[in-house]
Design an enzyme around this catalytic site. Structure first.
Site: not given
Length: 735
Positions: A597-599
């Site tokens: 989700q983050e990167s």
């Protein structure tokens, strides 16, 4: 089902393959037996007359994902076996590994005579031979490349040879430009020539057409447009309408809408181009010009699908009374847009004081156009309002039709889950159970499927227990068969030759503005193979945006295949994640889910706010964590350093909230201060209601996405959960 955490995290491709990855020596029969149990059952694409005896030969394809040193002994054993497709593959793969390690002479021995045994790969065998000669310092490298160009003039492998030959003789570069304009080597040639003379329109146009997603393309397009404007002043023109369409497409994809609008106005006059010309003006805030452009669309293409949407957009730009005739025209002539038009009409009628007429319009939307997305959105909005008032029966009544009338809408799994929750509050346990099972059956990939599984009593980890779990994970060990492209491409890719496969695909992939479903899927898989996870996942996930019935059917067929889901949820940086998750006592799938989700697994990506790397570590947070754990030097673009810092902070947020992963993950995104404030405001609250009531939309979506990712990794790669999901949905994911 899922074991509590032990000292050793079970996150590998089965115990047998762990031994193989660790470098354990296995005999060929042992290896064959092991791979026969673990490999994905995908038959090789290439079946030639040389395939005699291959039924009993061990497969090379499962070895293609292993590092060269760990597969060397097994490949050598297969390469020494009887003649078969597997023997040929083993020789090719070994030669490629030797070339990568600068051992040209050894590679030449393996490549000797291989073209006749392995004809599908003949051009690439010749290419490898030239590379091997070059490494060996043999002058035959140039002759081999020249022979490759003569013998295989239509093969994209020739472009590689032309690129090298052209460094000394420019005529070879001319040939590459003429014969292989989309090949990455040709793009390099074009960039080199433009660096010396940037005013070459035809070369600039090649970059527009074949490098439209690469950095710097805006500057290329702007220069090309400037050159065309200068040519017009001289009474000539450089660009054709189809050239303008390519320029417009790139601007549109990069959200430069005003420039896209100008270019689409000069492109071939189709309904799609006319709509985008008008919409680009609207998005750029040029309302008067947009109104004129929409009117032109409606006049020239009165029956086109885009015209229905154009009429609705035009209604947004005029006064309420002027908008009503446009909306009525949509309602009468464009059923796909009628639901949206009816809701817009009802809002105008409310403003004009015609409450009954407004109500009639909404009722028509909910009955005649019950299957429209806008009807689902309206029903869900009312259901939420009723639930907030405590009227769960009414909320249930409003939400339940969404699961029936709008099964493909993004709200359907959410509505189905809350139908179950509200049924529980009303004491209807059987109805609740049926609702949760419906979500698992129809939307097994959704966050709400995980929540349904939890409430059905499955041992899949809840918000308060997921941290402690250590799921067994079994991953497919073969590259999938590509859905598009030549047999050479499919063979290269299954052999794990990602760079060569991508080069070939770029030469084959011509339909870039409007790719087929299979082509777009293939492009996504190619990008994943190169390690471009953000691009790859984006290409694959946006397949759901297809609109025509035929494309949607093809997309739905892909969704039934394991390769689709495995591509959406890949496992890069596995060893790093496993190591630090174990040290921090974190569920490795939860860490993987958060990183996705983050990167999207991009190790050097930076956010607008300055967050860096896989776990998007903020500079201040990274410095603070580093001081806490006694690190003086670190690089947040380094995957190991990033995950080391990020998992410490995730452990910290868990400890702040008594190992409640819901609050820990929300805190990772919004900060501990905000989460503490929300807890004080809400008090004791049902966790699902807490998620729905998170005041930051970004954090609300973030929580759902992270736990939805966790659930997908679990259902895709854990055999027990996979079997349970398969039992409910009928879709086989792990095989």
């Amino acid at each position: 089902m899922l074991k509590q955490r032990k000292t050793q995290i079970s996150l590998a491709v089965g115990a047998g393959l762990l031994a193989l990855v660790a470098g354990a020596t296995l005999s060929v029969p042992q290896l064959t037996s092991l791979l026969g149990k673990l490999m994905v059952n995908i038959q090789p694409q290439e079946q030639s007359s040389q395939n005699q005896g291959s039924q009993s030969a061990p497969s090379v394809l499962p070895l293609a994902s292993l590092p060269a040193a760990q597969r060397e002994a097994q490949l050598e054993a297969i390469a020494s076996s009887n003649q078969s497709i597997e023997r040929n593959r083993a020789r090719y793969l070994l030669a490629s590994d030797l070339i990568d390690s600068k051992q040209g002479k050894k590679a030449l021995k393996l490549l000797e005579g291989l073209e006749s045994d392995y004809p599908v790969m003949a051009p690439y065998i010749a290419l490898k031979r030239a590379q091997a000669y070059e490494l060996a310092g043999d002058t035959q490298a140039q002759t081999t490349r020249q022979n490759l160009v003569k013998q295989y003039p239509d093969s994209p492998a020739a472009a590689e040879a032309l690129y090298v030959l052209g460094k000394k003789n420019p005529k070879y570069w001319d040939s590459a430009i003429a014969s292989f304009p989309s090949h990455p080597r040709t793009v390099e040639i074009v960039r080199t020539r433009l660096s010396k003379n940037p005013n070459q329109p035809q070369l600039l146009l090649m970059l527009v057409k074949y490098a439209g997603k690469e950095p710097g393309i805006f500057a290329v397009q702007d220069r090309l447009v400037t050159l065309d404007a200068a040519a017009k002043k001289q009474g000539t023109t450089l660009l054709k309408p189809e050239d303008w369409e390519a320029i417009a497409f790139n601007y549109w994809e990069n959200r430069s809408y005003e420039k896209a609008s100008i270019a689409y106005a000069r492109a071939p006059q189709t309904a799609r181009n006319a709509y985008r010309a008008a919409r680009g003006l609207q998005l750029s805030g040029k309302t008067p010009q947009a109104r004129i452009a929409y009117s032109s669309l409606i006049s020239k293409f009165p029956d086109a699908e885009e015209t229905g949407l154009g009429l609705r957009r035009l209604a947004e730009l005029v006064k309420p009374l002027e908008a009503l005739p446009y909306l009525d025209r949509v309602i009468s002539n464009f059923p796909d847009e009628a639901g949206e038009a009816l809701l817009a009409k009802s809002k105008i009628l409310e403003q004009l004081g015609s409450s009954q007429s407004a109500s009639d319009a909404r009722q028509l939307m909910l009955t005649k156009y019950a299957s429209s997305d806008i009807a689902a959105e309206y029903r869900w909005k009312v259901a939420q309002q009723q639930a907030q008032l405590g009227d769960f029966r009414e909320a249930w009544k409003w939400a339940q039709p969404i699961t029936i009338n709008n099964p493909d809408n993004i709200l359907a799994p959410r509505a189905g889950f809350w139908v179950g929750k509200w049924a529980t509050k009303l004491g209807k346990q059987q109805e609740a159970k049926a609702a949760f099972e419906h979500v698992l059956a129809k939307y097994p990939q959704s966050y709400y499927a995980w929540r349904s599984a939890v409430l059905l009593g499955w041992d899949v980890g809840d918000f308060t227990t997921v941290r402690q779990l250590s799921p067994q994970v079994v991953r497919p060990i073969e590259h999938p068969v590509l859905p598009a492209g030549s047999e050479k491409l499919k063979e290269l890719y299954q052999l794990g030759q990602h760079r060569d496969a991508w080069m070939l695909w770029q030469a084959e992939f011509q339909n870039r503005m409007q790719p087929t479903v299979a082509e777009q899927f293939t492009e996504g898989i190619m990008q994943l193979g190169l390690g471009n996870y953000l691009k790859g996942i984006s290409y694959i996930s946006t397949l759901e945006d297809r609109e025509t019935p035929a494309e949607l059917e093809e997309y739905k067929a892909f969704r039934q295949q394991p390769v689709y889901w495995h591509s959406l949820y890949p496992f890069p940086y596995l060893e790093i994640i496993e190591s630090w998750a174990q040290q921090r006592q974190l569920n490795p799938l939860l860490v993987t889910a958060l990183i996705r989700q983050e990167s999207r697994f991009e190790s050097k990506i930076r956010s607008v706010a300055g967050a860096v790397g896989l776990m998007q570590v903020m500079p201040g947070t990274g410095k603070w964590v580093a001081e806490k754990i006694g690190i003086k030097q670190f690089n947040t673009e380094n995957p190991n350093d990033n995950v080391k810092l990020g998992t410490w902070f995730l452990d910290f947020t868990h400890k702040e909230y008594n190992n409640n992963s819901l609050l820990a993950v929300a805190s990772y995104n919004a900060g501990p201060g905000n989460v503490s404030k929300w807890l004080k405001q809400k008090g004791s609250i049902d966790p699902d209601e807490f998620v729905e009531e998170i005041p930051f939309d970004e954090t609300k979506g973030y929580v759902r996405q992270v736990f939805g990712n966790y659930w997908n990794y679990l259902r895709l790669y854990n055999p027990e959960v996979s079997k349970l999901v398969e039992k409910h949905s009928g879709v086989q994911i792990l095989r």
